[in-house]
Design a protein around this motif. Structure first.
Motif, PDB file in Angstrom:
ATOM      1  N   LYS A 126      42.548  35.725  57.701  1.00 50.25           N
ATOM      2  CA  LYS A 126      41.701  35.617  56.871  1.00 50.25           C
ATOM      3  C   LYS A 126      40.778  36.758  56.446  1.00 50.25           C
ATOM      4  O   LYS A 126      40.507  36.940  55.261  1.00 50.25           O
ATOM      5  CB  LYS A 126      40.682  34.264  56.988  1.00 50.25           C
ATOM      6  CG  LYS A 126      40.247  33.588  55.736  1.00 50.25           C
ATOM      7  CD  LYS A 126      39.615  32.356  55.963  1.00 50.25           C
ATOM      8  CE  LYS A 126      39.202  31.500  54.798  1.00 50.25           C
ATOM      9  NZ  LYS A 126      38.111  32.320  54.160  1.00 50.25           N
ATOM     10  N   GLN A 127      40.306  37.607  57.441  1.00 52.64           N
ATOM     11  CA  GLN A 127      39.419  38.683  57.037  1.00 52.64           C
ATOM     12  C   GLN A 127      39.901  39.774  56.063  1.00 52.64           C
ATOM     13  O   GLN A 127      39.163  40.367  55.641  1.00 52.64           O
ATOM     14  CB  GLN A 127      38.869  39.072  58.477  1.00 52.64           C
ATOM     15  CG  GLN A 127      37.906  38.207  59.065  1.00 52.64           C
ATOM     16  CD  GLN A 127      37.379  38.936  60.455  1.00 52.64           C
ATOM     17  OE1 GLN A 127      38.339  39.161  61.495  1.00 52.64           O
ATOM     18  NE2 GLN A 127      35.990  39.082  60.368  1.00 52.64           N
ATOM     19  N   SER A 128      41.313  40.077  56.314  1.00 49.75           N
ATOM     20  CA  SER A 128      41.985  41.028  55.841  1.00 49.75           C
ATOM     21  C   SER A 128      42.854  40.888  54.857  1.00 49.75           C
ATOM     22  O   SER A 128      43.253  41.779  54.034  1.00 49.75           O
ATOM     23  CB  SER A 128      42.154  42.074  56.814  1.00 49.75           C
ATOM     24  OG  SER A 128      43.174  41.730  57.398  1.00 49.75           O
ATOM     25  N   GLN A 129      43.522  39.623  54.968  1.00 45.62           N
ATOM     26  CA  GLN A 129      44.637  39.594  54.087  1.00 45.62           C
ATOM     27  C   GLN A 129      44.313  39.590  52.592  1.00 45.62           C
ATOM     28  O   GLN A 129      43.350  38.752  52.329  1.00 45.62           O
ATOM     29  CB  GLN A 129      45.386  38.037  54.408  1.00 45.62           C
ATOM     30  CG  GLN A 129      46.792  37.942  53.958  1.00 45.62           C
ATOM     31  CD  GLN A 129      47.560  37.018  54.573  1.00 45.62           C
ATOM     32  OE1 GLN A 129      47.264  36.622  55.807  1.00 45.62           O
ATOM     33  NE2 GLN A 129      48.515  36.442  53.738  1.00 45.62           N
ATOM     34  N   ILE A 130      45.186  39.984  51.665  1.00 44.14           N
ATOM     35  CA  ILE A 130      44.941  39.899  50.203  1.00 44.14           C
ATOM     36  C   ILE A 130      46.096  39.138  49.540  1.00 44.14           C
ATOM     37  O   ILE A 130      47.288  39.205  50.300  1.00 44.14           O
ATOM     38  CB  ILE A 130      44.757  41.129  49.538  1.00 44.14           C
ATOM     39  CG1 ILE A 130      45.815  41.984  49.781  1.00 44.14           C
ATOM     40  CG2 ILE A 130      43.389  41.736  50.304  1.00 44.14           C
ATOM     41  CD1 ILE A 130      45.739  43.504  49.000  1.00 44.14           C
ATOM     42  N   ILE A 131      46.009  38.852  48.478  1.00 48.03           N
ATOM     43  CA  ILE A 131      47.020  38.295  47.628  1.00 48.03           C
ATOM     44  C   ILE A 131      47.004  38.992  46.350  1.00 48.03           C
ATOM     45  O   ILE A 131      46.020  39.111  45.445  1.00 48.03           O
ATOM     46  CB  ILE A 131      46.797  36.636  47.367  1.00 48.03           C
ATOM     47  CG1 ILE A 131      46.734  35.927  48.448  1.00 48.03           C
ATOM     48  CG2 ILE A 131      47.913  36.232  46.479  1.00 48.03           C
ATOM     49  CD1 ILE A 131      46.655  34.368  48.463  1.00 48.03           C
ATOM     50  N   GLU A 132      48.337  39.418  45.812  1.00 49.72           N
ATOM     51  CA  GLU A 132      48.326  40.602  44.637  1.00 49.72           C
ATOM     52  C   GLU A 132      49.267  39.687  43.757  1.00 49.72           C
ATOM     53  O   GLU A 132      50.292  38.915  43.924  1.00 49.72           O
ATOM     54  CB  GLU A 132      48.871  41.632  45.144  1.00 49.72           C
ATOM     55  CG  GLU A 132      49.261  42.752  44.143  1.00 49.72           C
ATOM     56  CD  GLU A 132      49.577  44.063  44.687  1.00 49.72           C
ATOM     57  OE1 GLU A 132      50.330  44.834  43.979  1.00 49.72           O
ATOM     58  OE2 GLU A 132      49.422  44.302  45.939  1.00 49.72           O
ATOM     59  N   PHE A 133      48.622  39.712  42.616  1.00 46.45           N
ATOM     60  CA  PHE A 133      49.414  39.121  41.355  1.00 46.45           C
ATOM     61  C   PHE A 133      49.682  40.154  40.537  1.00 46.45           C
ATOM     62  O   PHE A 133      49.126  41.069  39.704  1.00 46.45           O
ATOM     63  CB  PHE A 133      48.603  38.025  40.559  1.00 46.45           C
ATOM     64  CG  PHE A 133      47.854  36.983  41.360  1.00 46.45           C
ATOM     65  CD1 PHE A 133      48.733  35.817  41.372  1.00 46.45           C
ATOM     66  CD2 PHE A 133      47.136  37.032  42.424  1.00 46.45           C
ATOM     67  CE1 PHE A 133      48.226  34.591  42.104  1.00 46.45           C
ATOM     68  CE2 PHE A 133      46.521  35.998  43.157  1.00 46.45           C
ATOM     69  CZ  PHE A 133      47.296  34.782  42.866  1.00 46.45           C
ATOM     70  N   MET A 180      37.698  52.823  58.308  1.00 45.23           N
ATOM     71  CA  MET A 180      37.992  52.070  59.641  1.00 45.23           C
ATOM     72  C   MET A 180      37.128  50.762  59.576  1.00 45.23           C
ATOM     73  O   MET A 180      36.006  50.816  59.416  1.00 45.23           O
ATOM     74  CB  MET A 180      37.634  53.150  60.848  1.00 45.23           C
ATOM     75  CG  MET A 180      38.185  52.357  62.030  1.00 45.23           C
ATOM     76  SD  MET A 180      37.491  53.534  63.574  1.00 45.23           S
ATOM     77  CE  MET A 180      38.662  54.900  63.219  1.00 45.23           C
ATOM     78  N   ARG A 181      37.903  50.081  60.171  1.00 44.17           N
ATOM     79  CA  ARG A 181      37.382  48.472  60.361  1.00 44.17           C
ATOM     80  C   ARG A 181      37.550  47.979  61.776  1.00 44.17           C
ATOM     81  O   ARG A 181      38.656  48.179  62.525  1.00 44.17           O
ATOM     82  CB  ARG A 181      37.799  47.486  59.384  1.00 44.17           C
ATOM     83  CG  ARG A 181      37.067  46.094  59.412  1.00 44.17           C
ATOM     84  CD  ARG A 181      37.527  45.199  58.444  1.00 44.17           C
ATOM     85  NE  ARG A 181      36.730  44.072  58.244  1.00 44.17           N
ATOM     86  CZ  ARG A 181      37.288  42.906  57.542  1.00 44.17           C
ATOM     87  NH1 ARG A 181      38.280  42.991  56.548  1.00 44.17           N
ATOM     88  NH2 ARG A 181      36.544  42.062  57.342  1.00 44.17           N
ATOM     89  N   ILE A 182      36.507  47.797  62.681  1.00 47.91           N
ATOM     90  CA  ILE A 182      36.697  46.990  63.898  1.00 47.91           C
ATOM     91  C   ILE A 182      36.158  45.710  63.841  1.00 47.91           C
ATOM     92  O   ILE A 182      35.213  45.340  63.427  1.00 47.91           O
ATOM     93  CB  ILE A 182      36.067  47.988  64.893  1.00 47.91           C
ATOM     94  CG1 ILE A 182      36.342  49.727  64.747  1.00 47.91           C
ATOM     95  CG2 ILE A 182      36.173  47.638  66.410  1.00 47.91           C
ATOM     96  CD1 ILE A 182      35.251  50.453  65.537  1.00 47.91           C
TER      97      ILE A 182
END
Length: 298
Positions: free
Chosen positions: A206-213, A11-13
């Protein structure tokens, strides 16, 4: 619904201005729930059964519409941060139809693709589903999400890729972030392909978004073969700094992917005009001058 509850394994708040409570939940469920439907009239009724349900998902929950009425929370916006991973058994008259057909083209593959497509369109962040918890809470009007930044990616090349066909591979790279999917061209019969192709990924968090290759071997008759992947976190990127990567691919024994990333803010920075009309904190001034034009382009 069985007696095995879902498990919140993380969990992240986030800090907020008090108008909402934003949380990220990582949830795992592998329970003993059974859903049985009987259609028709006895004794020839057809039985439908769903069981063996398992799911792994990352949810963003934003509690809002606070009130003095118990439970004090009028509603919540819920969305998936990534497409969930799930499996289940679907039996018709005792036969598990999810096992019909080969793995690449079977009914299970079709059903999962349909469900994931619906989630991607309706509930994959930044899209949100509003859950009304109190009847007095006003249903929030859906608004088009506004990006806070953009990452320009240049996929340069890959080296020493895994052989997926008899003597070589036909690789291409799929770039995925939230509901955005891009693909490079396919380089046929090449284990060291050079792409030099650029793509833009809009950033909403920006805090949680990821980019997957994801690297695949193109197959014209079957589903593309997986030959490696790597992931970067957007929060590691510094604004306006071109960053180069040489990533060893995960999930395979050999293979590297070379690419660059450039993160640009699309939000107005705190630029202050002094009494003498000089501008302080002007490191981003040039970009802010063209902010409206860039937003129109996007």
């Amino acid at each position: 619904l069985g007696d095995i509850p879902p498990t919140v394994v993380g969990m992240r708040i986030f800090e907020s201005d008090g108008s909402n409570i934003k949380m990220d939940w990582e949830i795992r469920y592998a329970g003993n729930a059974e859903v049985i439907l009987k259609l028709g009239t006895q004794p020839v009724a057809t039985t439908l059964e769903i069981s063996g349900i398992s799911i792994s998902m990352n949810l963003r929950v934003e509690f809002c519409c606070f009130t003095t009425q118990i439970p004090c929370i009028g509603g919540a916006n819920v969305s998936f941060l990534q497409s969930p991973s799930f499996d289940f058994s679907f039996k018709v008259a005792g036969m598990d139809i999810m096992n019909i057909g080969p793995k690449e083209f079977g009914l299970a593959k079709v059903v999962k693709n349909v469900i994931n497509a619906m989630i991607r369109q309706q509930a994959l962040y930044p899209n949100k589903v509003f859950v009304q918890l109190l009847s007095s809470a006003e249903v929030e009007e859906k608004k088009s999400p506004v990006p806070i930044g953009v990452v320009t990616i240049n996929v340069e090349k890959a080296t020493h890729l895994t052989i997926a066909d008899i003597v070589s591979s036909d690789p291409f790279v799929e770039i995925v972030s939230l509901d955005q999917v891009h693909e490079t061209t396919t380089k046929y019969r090449n284990l060291n392909p050079v792409f030099n192709e650029s793509f833009d990924i809009l950033i909403y968090d920006k805090q949680s978004q990821i980019i997957e290759f994801n690297v695949y071997d193109r197959d014209l008759t079957n589903a593309s073969d997986f030959i490696g992947k790597t992931i970067i976190s957007v929060d590691k990127l510094q604004p306006y700094e071109l960053e180069s990567y040489n990533r060893q691919l995960d999930g395979v024994k050999t293979g590297n992917l070379y690419f660059t990333c450039l993160y640009i803010n699309l939000v107005n920075n705190n630029i202050t005009v002094e009494s003498n009309n000089s501008v302080s904190n002007n490191s981003d001034l040039l970009y802010n001058i063209s902010y409206d034009e860039l937003m129109n382009d996007i």
